[in-house]
Design an enzyme around this catalytic site. Structure first.
Site, PDB file in Angstrom:
ATOM      1  N   GLU A  25      69.053 -31.193  33.255  1.00 26.61           N
ATOM      2  CA  GLU A  25      68.976 -29.735  33.108  1.00 26.61           C
ATOM      3  C   GLU A  25      67.551 -29.222  33.266  1.00 26.61           C
ATOM      4  OE1 GLU A  25      70.474 -31.881  31.166  1.00 26.61           O
ATOM      5  OE2 GLU A  25      72.371 -31.136  30.366  1.00 26.61           O
ATOM      6  N   LYS A  71      73.900 -41.759  10.041  1.00 27.06           N
ATOM      7  CA  LYS A  71      73.691 -41.034   8.791  1.00 27.06           C
ATOM      8  C   LYS A  71      74.197 -41.885   7.633  1.00 27.06           C
ATOM      9  CE  LYS A  71      73.338 -36.355   7.271  1.00 27.06           C
ATOM     10  NZ  LYS A  71      73.695 -34.968   7.459  1.00 27.06           N
TER      11      LYS A  71
HETATM   12  P1  ADP Z   1      72.771 -37.933  30.570  1.00 23.44           P
HETATM   13  O1  ADP Z   1      72.799 -36.734  29.667  1.00 23.44           O
HETATM   14  O2  ADP Z   1      74.057 -38.114  31.238  1.00 23.44           O
HETATM   15  O3  ADP Z   1      72.268 -39.196  29.921  1.00 23.44           O
HETATM   16  P2  ADP Z   1      70.211 -37.327  31.756  1.00 23.44           P
HETATM   17  O4  ADP Z   1      69.727 -38.289  32.714  1.00 23.44           O
HETATM   18  O5  ADP Z   1      69.975 -35.906  32.013  1.00 23.44           O
HETATM   19  O6  ADP Z   1      71.756 -37.570  31.695  1.00 23.44           O
HETATM   20  O7  ADP Z   1      69.664 -37.740  30.333  1.00 23.44           O
HETATM   21  C1  ADP Z   1      68.802 -36.975  29.554  1.00 23.44           C
HETATM   22  C2  ADP Z   1      68.670 -37.629  28.228  1.00 23.44           C
HETATM   23  O8  ADP Z   1      68.132 -38.941  28.359  1.00 23.44           O
HETATM   24  C3  ADP Z   1      67.752 -36.937  27.264  1.00 23.44           C
HETATM   25  O9  ADP Z   1      68.385 -35.880  26.599  1.00 23.44           O
HETATM   26  C4  ADP Z   1      67.373 -38.066  26.317  1.00 23.44           C
HETATM   27  O10 ADP Z   1      68.365 -38.260  25.322  1.00 23.44           O
HETATM   28  C5  ADP Z   1      67.364 -39.268  27.208  1.00 23.44           C
HETATM   29  N1  ADP Z   1      65.995 -39.599  27.618  1.00 23.44           N
HETATM   30  C6  ADP Z   1      65.380 -39.303  28.776  1.00 23.44           C
HETATM   31  N2  ADP Z   1      64.123 -39.782  28.799  1.00 23.44           N
HETATM   32  C7  ADP Z   1      63.923 -40.403  27.611  1.00 23.44           C
HETATM   33  C8  ADP Z   1      62.819 -41.084  27.008  1.00 23.44           C
HETATM   34  N3  ADP Z   1      61.653 -41.281  27.633  1.00 23.44           N
HETATM   35  N4  ADP Z   1      62.993 -41.569  25.760  1.00 23.44           N
HETATM   36  C9  ADP Z   1      64.160 -41.405  25.094  1.00 23.44           C
HETATM   37  N5  ADP Z   1      65.224 -40.772  25.612  1.00 23.44           N
HETATM   38  C10 ADP Z   1      65.118 -40.271  26.851  1.00 23.44           C
END
Ligand code: ADP
Length: 539
Positions: A327, A436
Site C-alpha cells: 500500500e 496476548k
Molecule cells: P502482505 O500484507 O501480503 O504480507 P506486503 O508485502 O505488503 O504484503 O507486506 C507488508 C507487511 O510486511 C508489513 O505490514 C509488515 O508487517 C511486514 N514487513 C515488511 N517489512 C518488514 C520489516 N523490515 N520488518 C518486519 N516486518 C516487515
C-alpha cells in the site's frame, strides 16, 4: 498565478526520457532462463520500450486499461514497466507464486485486457487462463515459438518503428501501475499507484539516508518485479541511471552469488529468506566468491534477524533493513545507522540495524495504542499509522478494506510498533500475530529473531497457542540447520538471559520446513491451523 513554478507533471515517461538522453550508454544485464547473460544498453532498452508502447496501442489498448505481466525479473519485464504506463495504460504485475484461484480473482478484479507471459511460465498460466476475462496474450520467448492464438513479444516489437513514438503529456494523478496485497492476512486487495506516487517514491528511495542509490551503483533486485514493484527499484535505478542486473528465474544462492560477483553488484534487495539461504552457503564455502566489499543488501518484507546482520558483517556485506507495504509503493522506513550511534557499542549499533529504522522524507508516522496516540518513548506499543504522497488513500474495488483508513486520512498498517525519540520504528508484530498472555503482549518477532541467532537454528516461527490460564502462550516452531541436532531445553537456555521468564516459549517443536506465503514470509495462519489442538500448561 504569476511568479510561481511551472506546473510540470510527475510522470513515468519523464524518467524514460531522461534515461534516453543522459544514460544511453549504461548497461542492463539479465540472467536468461538457460543461465547465459543477456546484456544491452539503456539506449536499446528505451528504443524497445517505445516499440512495446506502439505495439500495445496497435493491439487496441486504451489509456486507463490494465496490461498485466506474468514474468520473472528480466529486461523485457523492465520494458513493460515503462512501456505500459508511458501511454497511460496501467501495469498490473501478477504474482506468479499465488494459487490459480487467487490469480483468477485478481486478474478479473483488475479487469486485465492483455497479459504478457514468460514462456517458461506458460504451464502455470494454463492453470487459470480459461477462467479469466483477458483474451489477448503476448508470450516472451527466445525461440519465437509461441502457442497458437498468442502473440510473440519479439514479432510485435519488430513490426514497430520507434520514430512514430511521441512522449505524451498527461495528468500525474493518473494510475500507472497496480499490485495486489499478497493476502498474508486476508483476501488480496488491489492498490493503484499514481504516476506522481511512483516518481516521488523513486526520488525518496534514492536519497542518501534511504536506499542511497546513484549512477555509480550496480543494482540487482532479487525482490520480484511481481511483488510490490520490486520495491520500486526498476524505477529508482532507471531514474538515477544505475547499472541494472536482473536474475531471471535463478534465485538459488549460488546463481545469485555468481551474479553479484560477475557484475560487481553494489546494492541488492530481497526478503530475509533469500539472505538466510545465501549466508548458509557463504558460511559453508567462505572463499568461493569475491564480492564487492560493503555490498548493501536491503532486506524487508519481514523482520531481519539481528544474528543474520551480524553474520553478513563478517563477510563485509552490509544488511540494511527497510520496512514497507504494498500500500506504500512500498517504502516506509529504512535503518541506516545515524551519526548519534557512531561511537555507540556494537550491541547498540546492531540493535538499531535490527530495527525498522526511520521514516523516509514525506512518510509521516504515528502510532495508536489503547490510550490514544503513543508517546515516542521507545517502549509504548501501538498500531503504526502512516500518510504521505506514495501511500494509498483507499483500496481498489474493495469496500471491506475501508476500515484500514482513519477518518483524518491516515492508513492503518496493522503493524504493532514502538517509536523512540529519534523516530526509530521497531516492529513488535503484526496485530494478528501478537501473543496476548494473561493480558500482556509478547512479540513473536523478538522471540523468532533471538532463536535464529542460535548457531544451530536455520529458521524459527513463533505462534500463540491456547493456554487454560493465560489464554495464549508462545509456541516456537524451529527448523535446524542441516546436520545439526538440538533439544528444546538447549534452545530455551539460550533464550533465558535475553527475555523475561514469562516471554519464553512454553514449548519448542522441531519441523523440516515452515510453510511460506507467496512472498516468502512464514505463513502463520497455516502454522496456527496445524498446531490448533496443541496443548500447553495442561499436565
Ligand atoms: P502482505 O500484507 O501480503 O504480507 P506486503 O508485502 O505488503 O504484503 O507486506 C507488508 C507487511 O510486511 C508489513 O505490514 C509488515 O508487517 C511486514 N514487513 C515488511 N517489512 C518488514 C520489516 N523490515 N520488518 C518486519 N516486518 C516487515
Amino acid at each position: 498565478m504569476q511568479g510561481l513554478m511551472m506546473n510540470y507533471q510527475l510522470t513515468i515517461p519523464t524518467i524514460l526520457k531522461r534515461a534516453e538522453q543522459v544514460y544511453s550508454y549504461k548497461k542492463i544485464v539479465t540472467r536468461q532462463p538457460d543461465k547465459s547473460f543477456h546484456e544491452y544498453t539503456y539506449a536499446d532498452f528505451v528504443s524497445r520500450a517505445k516499440k512495446l508502447t506502439l505495439a500495445l496501442q496497435r493491439l487496441g489498448v486504451q489509456p486507463g486499461e490494465r496490461v498485466a505481466t506474468f514474468c520473472w525479473n528480466h529486461y523485457r519485464h523492465l520494458e513493460a514497466y515503462f512501456a505500459i504506463p508511458t501511454f497511460g495504460a496501467v501495469l498490473h504485475t501478477l504474482n506468479i507464486r499465488l494459487f490459480p484461484e487467487d490469480l483468477t480473482f485478481i486478474a478479473n478484479d483488475a479487469n486485465d485486457k492483455v497479459i504478457i507471459i514468460d514462456k517458461i511460465l506458460l504451464p502455470l498460466f494454463e492453470k487459470f487462463k480459461n477462467n479469466i476475462q483477458a483474451r489477448t496474450f503476448i508470450v516472451i520467448s527466445d525461440d519465437g515459438q509461441v502457442p497458437e492464438g498468442m502473440y510473440d513479444y519479439e514479432t510485435l516489437l519488430a513490426a514497430e518503428n520507434e520514430a512514430s513514438f511521441v512522449y505524451p503529456d498527461f495528468d500525474e494523478n493518473q494510475a500507472s501501475a497496480m499490485c495486489y496485497t499478497s493476502g498474508t492476512t486476508g483476501k488480496p486487495k488491489g492498490v493503484l499507484y499514481s504516476h506522481r506516487a511512483v516518481v516521488l517514491h523513486s526520488m525518496g528511495a534514492a536519497l542518501p539516508d534511504v536506499m542511497n542509490l546513484s549512477e555509480i551503483d550496480t543494482v540487482l533486485p532479487v525482490v520480484p518485479m511481481f511483488h510490490a514493484n520490486a520495491w520500486g527499484l526498476p524505477y529508482t535505478a532507471t531514474m538515477v541511471g544505475a547499472k541494472q542486473v536482473y536474475p531471471g528465474p535463478h534465485l538459488d544462492a549460488v546463481s545469485l552469488l555468481e551474479d553479484f560477483e560477475r557484475e560487481k553488484v553494489t546494492l541488492t534487495a530481497g526478503v530475509p529468506t533469500i539472505w538466510l539461504g545465501i549466508i548458509q552457503h557463504l558460511e559453508a564455502n567462505p572463499n568461493q566468491f569475491n564480492l564487492t566489499p560493503d555490498m548493501r543488501m536491503v532486506v524487508g518484507g519481514s523482520a531481519a534477524p539481528e544474528g543474520m546482520i551480524r553474520n553478513y558483517d563478517k563477510f563485509n556485506l552490509r544488511v540494511v533493513q527497510a520496512w514497507g507495504m504494498t500500500e506504500m509503493t512500498p517504502l516506509g522506513t529504512m535503518a541506516n545507522l545515524p551519526s548519534a550511534l557512531k561511537d555507540a557499542s556494537d550491541d547498540a549499533k546492531y540493535a538499531y540495524r535490527a530495527s525498522q529504522g526511520t521514516p523516509a522524507p514525506m512518510v509521516e508516522i504515528r502510532a495508536r495504542g489503547d490510550e490514544g496516540l503513543i508517546p515516542w518513548d521507545g517502549k509504548t506499543m501501538g498500531e503504526l499509522e502512516v500518510r504521505g504522497p506514495w501511500i494509498a488513500a483507499s483500496y481498489y474495488n474493495a469496500p471491506q478494506g475501508a476500515d484500514r483508513f482513519t477518518e483524518d486520512g491516515w492508513f492503518r498498517t496493522g503493524d504493532i510498533v514502538t517509536i523512540d525519540f529519534r523516530g526509530t520504528v521497531k516492529i513488535q508484530d503484526r496485530s494478528k500475530d501478537l501473543i496476548k498472555s494473561g493480558g500482556e503482549w509478547i512479540s513473536s518477532v523478538d522471540l523468532e529473531n533471538a532463536l535464529m541467532a542460535h548457531p544451530k537454528v536455520a529458521e524459527a516461527a513463533v505462534i500463540s497457542v491456547f493456554h487454560p490460564k493465560w489464554a495464549e502462550r508462545p509456541l516456537a516452531i524451529v527448523v535446524l540447520k542441516q546436520g545439526q541436532s538440538a533439544t528444546a531445553e538447549e534452545l530455551k537456555d539460550f533464550l533465558m538471559p535475553k527475555f523475561a521468564t514469562w516471554w519464553l516459549p512454553d514449548a519448542i517443536e522441531f519441523v523440516d520446513s515452515i510453510p511460506r506465503t507467496a512472498t516468502g514470509k512464514f505463513l502463520k495462519t497455516a502454522l496456527r491451523e496445524q498446531f490448533k489442538e496443541y496443548k500447553v500448561g495442561v499436565s
